[in-house]
Design a protein around this motif. Sequence first.
Motif, PDB file in Angstrom:
ATOM      1  N   VAL A 300       0.835  -1.207   0.000  1.00 57.52           N
ATOM      2  CA  VAL A 300       0.000   0.000   0.000  1.00 57.52           C
ATOM      3  C   VAL A 300       0.869   1.255   0.000  1.00 57.52           C
ATOM      4  O   VAL A 300       0.502   2.274  -0.571  1.00 57.52           O
ATOM      5  CB  VAL A 300      -0.959   0.004   1.213  1.00 57.52           C
ATOM      6  CG1 VAL A 300      -1.833   1.254   1.202  1.00 57.52           C
ATOM      7  CG2 VAL A 300      -1.843  -1.251   1.201  1.00 57.52           C
ATOM      8  N   LEU A 322      -8.855  -5.454   4.393  1.00 58.59           N
ATOM      9  CA  LEU A 322      -7.807  -4.532   3.957  1.00 58.59           C
ATOM     10  C   LEU A 322      -7.408  -4.759   2.497  1.00 58.59           C
ATOM     11  O   LEU A 322      -7.424  -3.827   1.675  1.00 58.59           O
ATOM     12  CB  LEU A 322      -6.574  -4.675   4.850  1.00 58.59           C
ATOM     13  CG  LEU A 322      -6.763  -4.350   6.332  1.00 58.59           C
ATOM     14  CD1 LEU A 322      -5.448  -4.535   7.078  1.00 58.59           C
ATOM     15  CD2 LEU A 322      -7.274  -2.928   6.521  1.00 58.59           C
ATOM     16  N   ARG A 325     -10.348  -4.210  -0.281  1.00 58.12           N
ATOM     17  CA  ARG A 325     -10.722  -2.803  -0.469  1.00 58.12           C
ATOM     18  C   ARG A 325      -9.595  -2.006  -1.120  1.00 58.12           C
ATOM     19  O   ARG A 325      -9.843  -1.082  -1.902  1.00 58.12           O
ATOM     20  CB  ARG A 325     -11.140  -2.196   0.868  1.00 58.12           C
ATOM     21  CG  ARG A 325     -12.430  -2.808   1.397  1.00 58.12           C
ATOM     22  CD  ARG A 325     -13.029  -2.005   2.523  1.00 58.12           C
ATOM     23  NE  ARG A 325     -14.252  -2.628   3.014  1.00 58.12           N
ATOM     24  CZ  ARG A 325     -15.068  -2.092   3.905  1.00 58.12           C
ATOM     25  NH1 ARG A 325     -14.787  -0.891   4.413  1.00 58.12           N
ATOM     26  NH2 ARG A 325     -16.154  -2.715   4.295  1.00 58.12           N
ATOM     27  N   TYR A 326      -8.366  -2.361  -0.790  1.00 54.46           N
ATOM     28  CA  TYR A 326      -7.241  -1.685  -1.425  1.00 54.46           C
ATOM     29  C   TYR A 326      -7.265  -1.907  -2.931  1.00 54.46           C
ATOM     30  O   TYR A 326      -7.061  -0.974  -3.726  1.00 54.46           O
ATOM     31  CB  TYR A 326      -5.926  -2.189  -0.834  1.00 54.46           C
ATOM     32  CG  TYR A 326      -4.715  -1.743  -1.626  1.00 54.46           C
ATOM     33  CD1 TYR A 326      -4.347  -0.403  -1.677  1.00 54.46           C
ATOM     34  CD2 TYR A 326      -3.953  -2.670  -2.340  1.00 54.46           C
ATOM     35  CE1 TYR A 326      -3.242   0.020  -2.414  1.00 54.46           C
ATOM     36  CE2 TYR A 326      -2.851  -2.266  -3.074  1.00 54.46           C
ATOM     37  CZ  TYR A 326      -2.505  -0.922  -3.112  1.00 54.46           C
ATOM     38  OH  TYR A 326      -1.417  -0.515  -3.852  1.00 54.46           O
ATOM     39  N   ILE A 329      -9.987   0.155  -4.689  1.00 58.07           N
ATOM     40  CA  ILE A 329      -9.567   1.554  -4.857  1.00 58.07           C
ATOM     41  C   ILE A 329      -8.521   1.663  -5.961  1.00 58.07           C
ATOM     42  O   ILE A 329      -8.570   2.565  -6.814  1.00 58.07           O
ATOM     43  CB  ILE A 329      -9.003   2.099  -3.525  1.00 58.07           C
ATOM     44  CG1 ILE A 329     -10.096   2.156  -2.470  1.00 58.07           C
ATOM     45  CG2 ILE A 329      -8.407   3.494  -3.723  1.00 58.07           C
ATOM     46  CD1 ILE A 329      -9.591   2.507  -1.093  1.00 58.07           C
ATOM     47  N   LYS A 330      -7.582   0.749  -5.964  1.00 61.75           N
ATOM     48  CA  LYS A 330      -6.526   0.761  -6.975  1.00 61.75           C
ATOM     49  C   LYS A 330      -7.112   0.611  -8.373  1.00 61.75           C
ATOM     50  O   LYS A 330      -6.731   1.333  -9.312  1.00 61.75           O
ATOM     51  CB  LYS A 330      -5.528  -0.364  -6.694  1.00 61.75           C
ATOM     52  CG  LYS A 330      -4.345  -0.408  -7.656  1.00 61.75           C
ATOM     53  CD  LYS A 330      -3.395  -1.526  -7.272  1.00 61.75           C
ATOM     54  CE  LYS A 330      -2.215  -1.582  -8.249  1.00 61.75           C
ATOM     55  NZ  LYS A 330      -1.285  -2.694  -7.910  1.00 61.75           N
ATOM     56  N   SER A 343      -8.974   8.373   1.062  1.00 58.25           N
ATOM     57  CA  SER A 343      -7.755   7.725   1.527  1.00 58.25           C
ATOM     58  C   SER A 343      -8.021   6.254   1.812  1.00 58.25           C
ATOM     59  O   SER A 343      -9.171   5.827   1.987  1.00 58.25           O
ATOM     60  CB  SER A 343      -7.263   8.418   2.798  1.00 58.25           C
ATOM     61  OG  SER A 343      -8.132   8.117   3.884  1.00 58.25           O
ATOM     62  N   PHE A 344      -6.944   5.502   1.863  1.00 55.13           N
ATOM     63  CA  PHE A 344      -7.046   4.082   2.182  1.00 55.13           C
ATOM     64  C   PHE A 344      -7.673   3.900   3.558  1.00 55.13           C
ATOM     65  O   PHE A 344      -8.523   3.033   3.758  1.00 55.13           O
ATOM     66  CB  PHE A 344      -5.655   3.456   2.129  1.00 55.13           C
ATOM     67  CG  PHE A 344      -5.619   2.025   2.551  1.00 55.13           C
ATOM     68  CD1 PHE A 344      -6.201   1.033   1.777  1.00 55.13           C
ATOM     69  CD2 PHE A 344      -5.005   1.652   3.738  1.00 55.13           C
ATOM     70  CE1 PHE A 344      -6.168  -0.298   2.165  1.00 55.13           C
ATOM     71  CE2 PHE A 344      -4.961   0.328   4.135  1.00 55.13           C
ATOM     72  CZ  PHE A 344      -5.545  -0.647   3.342  1.00 55.13           C
ATOM     73  N   VAL A 348     -11.146   1.684   4.316  1.00 54.01           N
ATOM     74  CA  VAL A 348     -11.186   0.442   5.099  1.00 54.01           C
ATOM     75  C   VAL A 348     -11.995   0.596   6.378  1.00 54.01           C
ATOM     76  O   VAL A 348     -12.441  -0.409   6.952  1.00 54.01           O
ATOM     77  CB  VAL A 348      -9.760  -0.056   5.431  1.00 54.01           C
ATOM     78  CG1 VAL A 348      -8.996  -0.376   4.160  1.00 54.01           C
ATOM     79  CG2 VAL A 348      -9.012   0.933   6.294  1.00 54.01           C
TER      80      VAL A 348
END
Length: 395
Positions: A300, A322, A325-326, A329-330, A343-344, A348
Motif C-alpha cells: 500500500v 484490507l 478494499r485496497y 480503490i486501486k 484515503s485508504f 477500510v
Amino acid sequence: MLRLRGRIVAHLLSFSSTSGPAISPLHRLLSASAAAGSISPNPGGFAVEEYLVDTCGLTRPQAFNASTKLSHLKSPANPDAVLAFLAGVGLSGADVAPVVAKDPQLLCAKVDKTLAPVVDGLTGLGLSRSDIARLVSLAPGGFRRRAIVSRLHYYLPLLGSFQNFLRLLKRSSHLLSSDLDKAVKPNVVFLRECGLGGCDIAKLCIRVPRMLSTNPERVRAMVACAERLGVPRGSGMLRQALQAVAFRSEEKIVARLKYLKNTFGWSDAEASIVVRRYPAVLGKSKESLKCRSEFLLSEVGLEPMSIAHQPVILSLSLEGRLRPRYYVIKFLKENGLLDGDPSFFTAVKMTEKVFMEKLISPHKEAAPHLAEDYATACKGEVPTNFIFRWTRNRL
C-alpha cells in the motif's frame, strides 16, 4: 441381570427428551422394578465397573478409571436414583456417559438432600430445565454441591446472563470452586474502582477467566502494567490493555514492543501511541503483524507514522477487508472511475454497506462485475486477477 437393569435405566433416561418434569414417574418405575426383583443387587457384591459400562454407557477404560472412585458402593440403589433424577432434569442417555466419566462421584450424591435442593435453587434463579441440563453436562462436580446456587446467585448478575456464565465456565472449569470472598469479589471490586463497568468486566473475564480467581495482588500488578504502557485507570482502553497484558511477564511485553518497533519501523514514541490507542496489538501473533506490515508498508505504501496514529487498521482482517478494499480503490483509480480521492484509511474504516454504496454500486455500468470480484476477493482469493481482467475489458 445387570444388563437387564442397564436396559431399564437406559429406557428411563430416554424419557428425558419429553417435556415436563419426569423425576417422580421415573422413581416410581425404578421402585416398581426393584420391588419386582428384576434389578436386585448381585448377591456376590455390586459390580461397579459393569454397571458403568452397561447402565451408564462408559467405555471399558473409562469405567475402569471411574470405578476406583466408587469402590465403596455396595448396591446400585443410589446410582439408579441419581440417573433417574438426571433424566428428570433433561439429560438423555447419551448425556449420561460423559457426565459420569467426568465426575463419577455424582452417582453417590443424595437426591433428596443435595440434587433436588440444588435444582429447586437453580430454578428459583430463573434457570430452565434445559439450562440445568447444560450446567450438569459442563460441571457435574459443581452440581453435586449445594454451594452452586449461591455462586450462580453472584455470577449471573455479574456476567449479565446465563449464556455468558456458560461461556466462562467452558473456559474455566475452576469457576465454581474459586474462593468468592478471598479472590473473586475483591477482584471485581478493584476492577470497578479502576473504572470498568459491569459489561466490561464480563467481557474481560470471559476472555481471561483467571482474572476472577487469581490472587488480587496479581490483578493490581496487571493494572499497574497497563498504566506503565500509557493506559490509565478510567481509560476506555483499560479492558483491552488488561486482556493484552494478563498473565504475561514484563520480559515478554518488552519483547513484543521491540518486535512491533522493528516490524513497523516505529520509534519508541510511535509504539507508545499504538499501544495506548490499540492495546490489543500486544496480543496479536508475530505472523499476523508481519503480514500486515508487509502489506501496509510495502504494497500500500503507507508511512509508519500514519499507521501509528490510526492503529485501528491493525484490528481489521487482512484478507477479508484490507486487501480487497485496497484493490478496489486501486482498480477504480487506474481506470479513472474514482470521484475524489478517498484515503485508504477512510475506505477500510467504512461499514460494508457504506463501502458498497460509495465505491461499488456507482460503477455498475462501467464495471458490472466489480461487486462480484470484490466479493470473491473478500473470501481470500487472489484479487489481482479481476484488476487485470477489468483493465483488458476497458481497453
